[in-house]
Design a protein around this motif. Structure first.
Motif, PDB file in Angstrom:
ATOM      1  N   LYS A 175      10.874 -86.496 -52.621  1.00 46.78           N
ATOM      2  CA  LYS A 175      10.187 -85.219 -52.817  1.00 46.78           C
ATOM      3  C   LYS A 175       9.119 -85.006 -51.757  1.00 46.78           C
ATOM      4  O   LYS A 175       8.891 -83.866 -51.310  1.00 46.78           O
ATOM      5  CB  LYS A 175       9.571 -85.188 -54.212  1.00 46.78           C
ATOM      6  CG  LYS A 175       9.217 -83.800 -54.688  1.00 46.78           C
ATOM      7  CD  LYS A 175       8.968 -83.776 -56.175  1.00 46.78           C
ATOM      8  CE  LYS A 175       8.788 -82.346 -56.670  1.00 46.78           C
ATOM      9  NZ  LYS A 175       8.611 -82.289 -58.141  1.00 46.78           N
ATOM     10  N   GLU A 231      25.688 -85.036 -51.431  1.00 47.34           N
ATOM     11  CA  GLU A 231      24.435 -85.418 -52.090  1.00 47.34           C
ATOM     12  C   GLU A 231      24.566 -85.333 -53.604  1.00 47.34           C
ATOM     13  O   GLU A 231      25.264 -84.469 -54.132  1.00 47.34           O
ATOM     14  CB  GLU A 231      23.297 -84.504 -51.638  1.00 47.34           C
ATOM     15  CG  GLU A 231      22.846 -84.733 -50.214  1.00 47.34           C
ATOM     16  CD  GLU A 231      21.633 -83.889 -49.859  1.00 47.34           C
ATOM     17  OE1 GLU A 231      21.062 -83.259 -50.777  1.00 47.34           O
ATOM     18  OE2 GLU A 231      21.271 -83.843 -48.668  1.00 47.34           O
ATOM     19  N   GLN A 268      22.368 -89.394 -50.605  1.00 46.37           N
ATOM     20  CA  GLN A 268      23.584 -88.942 -49.934  1.00 46.37           C
ATOM     21  C   GLN A 268      24.582 -90.093 -49.918  1.00 46.37           C
ATOM     22  O   GLN A 268      24.268 -91.200 -49.483  1.00 46.37           O
ATOM     23  CB  GLN A 268      23.282 -88.488 -48.508  1.00 46.37           C
ATOM     24  CG  GLN A 268      24.463 -87.846 -47.814  1.00 46.37           C
ATOM     25  CD  GLN A 268      24.139 -87.433 -46.398  1.00 46.37           C
ATOM     26  OE1 GLN A 268      23.955 -88.273 -45.522  1.00 46.37           O
ATOM     27  NE2 GLN A 268      24.043 -86.128 -46.168  1.00 46.37           N
ATOM     28  N   LYS A 288       9.114 -86.023 -48.617  1.00 45.63           N
ATOM     29  CA  LYS A 288       9.671 -85.747 -47.299  1.00 45.63           C
ATOM     30  C   LYS A 288      10.633 -84.573 -47.285  1.00 45.63           C
ATOM     31  O   LYS A 288      10.634 -83.761 -46.349  1.00 45.63           O
ATOM     32  CB  LYS A 288      10.381 -87.003 -46.774  1.00 45.63           C
ATOM     33  CG  LYS A 288      10.915 -86.865 -45.368  1.00 45.63           C
ATOM     34  CD  LYS A 288      11.553 -88.158 -44.900  1.00 45.63           C
ATOM     35  CE  LYS A 288      12.111 -88.016 -43.484  1.00 45.63           C
ATOM     36  NZ  LYS A 288      12.743 -89.270 -43.020  1.00 45.63           N
ATOM     37  N   ASP A 289      11.461 -84.458 -48.327  1.00 50.31           N
ATOM     38  CA  ASP A 289      12.525 -83.455 -48.326  1.00 50.31           C
ATOM     39  C   ASP A 289      12.342 -82.362 -49.373  1.00 50.31           C
ATOM     40  O   ASP A 289      13.108 -81.400 -49.385  1.00 50.31           O
ATOM     41  CB  ASP A 289      13.879 -84.141 -48.565  1.00 50.31           C
ATOM     42  CG  ASP A 289      14.147 -85.237 -47.545  1.00 50.31           C
ATOM     43  OD1 ASP A 289      14.428 -84.900 -46.390  1.00 50.31           O
ATOM     44  OD2 ASP A 289      14.065 -86.428 -47.898  1.00 50.31           O
ATOM     45  N   LYS A 317      16.708 -89.270 -50.207  1.00 46.99           N
ATOM     46  CA  LYS A 317      15.817 -88.135 -49.997  1.00 46.99           C
ATOM     47  C   LYS A 317      14.711 -88.144 -51.048  1.00 46.99           C
ATOM     48  O   LYS A 317      14.989 -88.283 -52.245  1.00 46.99           O
ATOM     49  CB  LYS A 317      16.603 -86.822 -50.056  1.00 46.99           C
ATOM     50  CG  LYS A 317      17.658 -86.709 -48.965  1.00 46.99           C
ATOM     51  CD  LYS A 317      18.033 -85.290 -48.685  1.00 46.99           C
ATOM     52  CE  LYS A 317      18.897 -85.199 -47.436  1.00 46.99           C
ATOM     53  NZ  LYS A 317      19.180 -83.811 -47.051  1.00 46.99           N
ATOM     54  N   GLN A 326      21.724 -92.182 -47.228  1.00 45.38           N
ATOM     55  CA  GLN A 326      20.398 -91.592 -47.065  1.00 45.38           C
ATOM     56  C   GLN A 326      19.751 -91.402 -48.421  1.00 45.38           C
ATOM     57  O   GLN A 326      20.425 -91.041 -49.391  1.00 45.38           O
ATOM     58  CB  GLN A 326      20.490 -90.245 -46.338  1.00 45.38           C
ATOM     59  CG  GLN A 326      19.145 -89.625 -46.015  1.00 45.38           C
ATOM     60  CD  GLN A 326      19.277 -88.283 -45.317  1.00 45.38           C
ATOM     61  OE1 GLN A 326      20.360 -87.708 -45.273  1.00 45.38           O
ATOM     62  NE2 GLN A 326      18.182 -87.783 -44.761  1.00 45.38           N
TER      63      GLN A 326
END
Length: 222
Positions: A42, A79, A51, A44-45, A40, A38
């Motif tokens: 800025k 992560e 990850q 969206k998360d 990630k 995954q």
């Protein structure tokens, strides 16, 4: 392309000899292969990280299977921060090649469980007198607080209890060598945990850089 660290498995300890003949204690770590499962962002998360999946297991539940998108049945998911998230994509693999010999790393793992231990083993107390009639005080903790005031045991008092089996980080271990073909990373010194246990290897961060990152995080938080 830079990532904060990777996952690995402790293989055990041995020794190597430096050019001047000195024997160096080293720990062998099976570093990777780790797979990006995954990415990630800025937007969206709220932060940028990837990850990683490491290790294999026979069965995973349906939500995890959907999250892994057919990349594999990984035993561990963790992560790690990255410099530029745009350089990373799901399915990318990496191993010990992300580190270079001479680089300093911090290794985090669950320490060996020692069970219930007394204060001498657990905290390094010197113990009481072993003579002059004190036959049962040699390994005792001594006084644990005053009777009248405060009349209780203060929180945090070092006493006998469960020892080990907790997360421990050993900092600033030099990387002695890397073998990407075998996926083995060699670091000088010992690392926490039993042979075969999961370890997290991250690039060492100096105190000044760590304080700068905290200041940036506080500023971003408001």
């Amino acid at each position: 392309m830079s990532i904060e660290g990777i996952l690995g498995r402790k293989l055990g300890m041995t020794q190597v000899f430096a050019r001047d003949g000195a024997a160096l204690p080293v720990t062998l770590i099976e570093a990777g292969p780790c797979t990006v499962v995954q990415v990630k962002t800025k937007e969206k998360d709220g932060y940028e990280a990837v990850q990683l999946g490491f290790g294999q297991r026979k069965r995973v539940n349906e939500p995890t299977k959907g999250h892994l998108k057919g990349l594999g049945q990984f035993r561990y998911l963790r992560e790690f921060r990255v410099d530029n998230v745009e350089e990373w994509e799901v399915g990318k693999k990496m191993g010990c090649e992300v580190f270079q010999p001479g680089e300093l790393v911090d290794v985090t793992a669950i320490s060996k469980g020692k069970g219930f231990a007394g204060v001498m083993k657990r905290h390094g107390f010197r113990g009481g007198p072993a003579t002059h009639g004190q036959s049962d005080r040699a390994r005792a903790p001594g006084s644990i607080g005053a009777g009248t005031d405060p009349g209780r045991v203060i929180k945090g008092r070092k006493m006998a209890g469960h020892m080990g089996a907790e997360q421990v980080t050993v900092k600033n271990l030099p990387v002695v060598s890397t073998d990407p073909a075998k996926g083995v990373l060699m670091v000088q010194g010992s690392v926490p945990g039993n042979t075969g246990s999961l370890v997290k290897i991250r690039r060492a961060v100096s105190a000044s850089e760590r304080s700068k990152k905290r200041a940036v995080s506080r500023a971003a938080a408001g």
